[in-house]
Design an enzyme around this catalytic site. Structure first.
Site, PDB file in Angstrom:
ATOM      1  N   ALA A  72     121.551 -18.895 -31.368  1.00 39.36           N
ATOM      2  CA  ALA A  72     121.320 -20.284 -31.755  1.00 39.36           C
ATOM      3  C   ALA A  72     122.530 -21.151 -31.418  1.00 39.36           C
ATOM      4  O   ALA A  72     123.675 -20.687 -31.427  1.00 39.36           O
ATOM      5  CB  ALA A  72     121.013 -20.369 -33.247  1.00 39.36           C
ATOM      6  N   GLY A 117     120.082 -14.690 -31.845  1.00 36.52           N
ATOM      7  CA  GLY A 117     118.809 -15.068 -31.249  1.00 36.52           C
ATOM      8  C   GLY A 117     118.666 -14.619 -29.813  1.00 36.52           C
ATOM      9  O   GLY A 117     117.544 -14.414 -29.330  1.00 36.52           O
ATOM     10  N   GLU A 120     117.431 -11.232 -30.072  1.00 35.22           N
ATOM     11  CA  GLU A 120     116.056 -11.281 -30.576  1.00 35.22           C
ATOM     12  C   GLU A 120     115.072 -11.642 -29.464  1.00 35.22           C
ATOM     13  O   GLU A 120     113.943 -11.134 -29.434  1.00 35.22           O
ATOM     14  CB  GLU A 120     115.961 -12.274 -31.733  1.00 35.22           C
ATOM     15  CG  GLU A 120     116.625 -11.738 -32.996  1.00 35.22           C
ATOM     16  CD  GLU A 120     116.692 -12.763 -34.109  1.00 35.22           C
ATOM     17  OE1 GLU A 120     116.207 -12.454 -35.211  1.00 35.22           O
ATOM     18  OE2 GLU A 120     117.218 -13.862 -33.883  1.00 35.22           O
ATOM     19  N   GLU A 140     124.145 -12.400 -37.635  1.00 36.20           N
ATOM     20  CA  GLU A 140     123.814 -13.575 -38.442  1.00 36.20           C
ATOM     21  C   GLU A 140     124.423 -13.571 -39.845  1.00 36.20           C
ATOM     22  O   GLU A 140     124.814 -14.626 -40.355  1.00 36.20           O
ATOM     23  CB  GLU A 140     122.294 -13.742 -38.541  1.00 36.20           C
ATOM     24  CG  GLU A 140     121.637 -14.306 -37.286  1.00 36.20           C
ATOM     25  CD  GLU A 140     121.267 -13.243 -36.264  1.00 36.20           C
ATOM     26  OE1 GLU A 140     120.515 -13.555 -35.334  1.00 36.20           O
ATOM     27  OE2 GLU A 140     121.734 -12.084 -36.407  1.00 36.20           O
TER      28      GLU A 140
END
Length: 266
Positions: A72, A117, A120, A140
């Site tokens: 992110a 992310g 992910e 995270e």
């Protein structure tokens, strides 16, 4: 080869009569950090690819030399109010679910950093090809959140609950050799070879029946985690969806006639 841009930060290339599509993350100045705009573009590209019946395989790549995706965009997030974060959440989720829900086989080509992310997005693919520069992880909790792009669900499906817990709770980064040993990535190649190997694998996959590929992915995804009896019912439904298809008829005919199939894709 053809190219199409989705916003400023996502590039889609199509190869082999459009059967192989490359979704390239292209925000090099930010090491592909996923901003709100970039998330919308990823989701838009995935929607277009999902609707394209010519596409048989999607390869997720990066144009940055040292990173796949660092997760992110925390610089953008730092300016958010709580209301901004709430509004952005479905946009961010749309990027990850866009990749996860692609109906065709997907391959991630990872080099350098694939964190948060970014990892992910790779976990949302069916196969992860990584080169020896790859560093993966879900850090995270070190910044006060949790993996919110599917990581808490996708990682244990790959490596088991205890291993996933250790990796998520410690927020540690894992280098390529250990990542391959733990099953965090599937194929390990020499430095700089991740994209070429992923595209080569995609080409081999794309030679197969598009109807069969979509049905096989559906059975794999829907059957995962079910008990054996329920899983076999999922498989039977997928079999029935292909058993009377034009692809099945062409595949059997081509086998008996000792020729390459010409898939009708229906």
């Amino acid at each position: 080869m053809s190219e199409e841009r989705f916003g400023e930060f996502v590039l889609v290339r199509r190869y082999e009569a459009g059967h192989v599509a490359e979704l390239a993350l292209d925000r090099p100045k930010a090491m592909n950090a996923v901003s709100t705009e970039m998330a919308r573009s990823i989701a838009g590209a995935c929607a277009a690819l999902a609707a394209d019946r010519d596409v048989r395989v999607v390869v997720l790549t990066s144009t940055h030399e040292r990173a796949f995706c660092v997760g992110a965009d925390l610089k953008e997030r730092n300016s958010f109010t709580d209301a901004d974060l709430v509004r952005q959440r479905p946009v961010a989720r749309g990027a990850y679910t866009g990749v996860l829900e692609l109906p065709v086989p997907t391959i991630a080509a990872v080099h350098g950093f694939a964190l948060g992310g970014g990892f992910e997005l790779a976990l949302s693919c069916d196969v992860i090809v990584a080169d020896r520069t790859a560093v993966v992880g879900l850090p995270e909790v070190s910044v006060g959140v949790i993996p919110g792009g599917g990581g808490t669900q996708l990682l244990p499906r790959r490596v088991g609950a205890a291993r996933a817990a250790e990796l998520i709770f410690t927020a540690r980064r894992v280098e390529a050799p250990e990542a391959r040993e733990l099953g965090l990535v599937d194929v390990l190649v020499d430095e700089g070879r991740d994209r070429a190997e992923a595209l080569s694998l995609a080409s081999r996959i794309a030679a197969n029946s598009p109807v069969g590929l979509r049905a096989a992915k559906r059975a794999l995804r829907l059957g995962h985690g079910l008990d054996l009896s329920a899983g076999l019912e999922v498989e039977d439904a997928a079999w029935r969806s292909v058993a009377f298809s034009g692809d099945r008829a062409e595949g059997v005919a081509a086998f008996n006639e000792k020729r390459k199939p010409q898939w009708p894709g229906e």
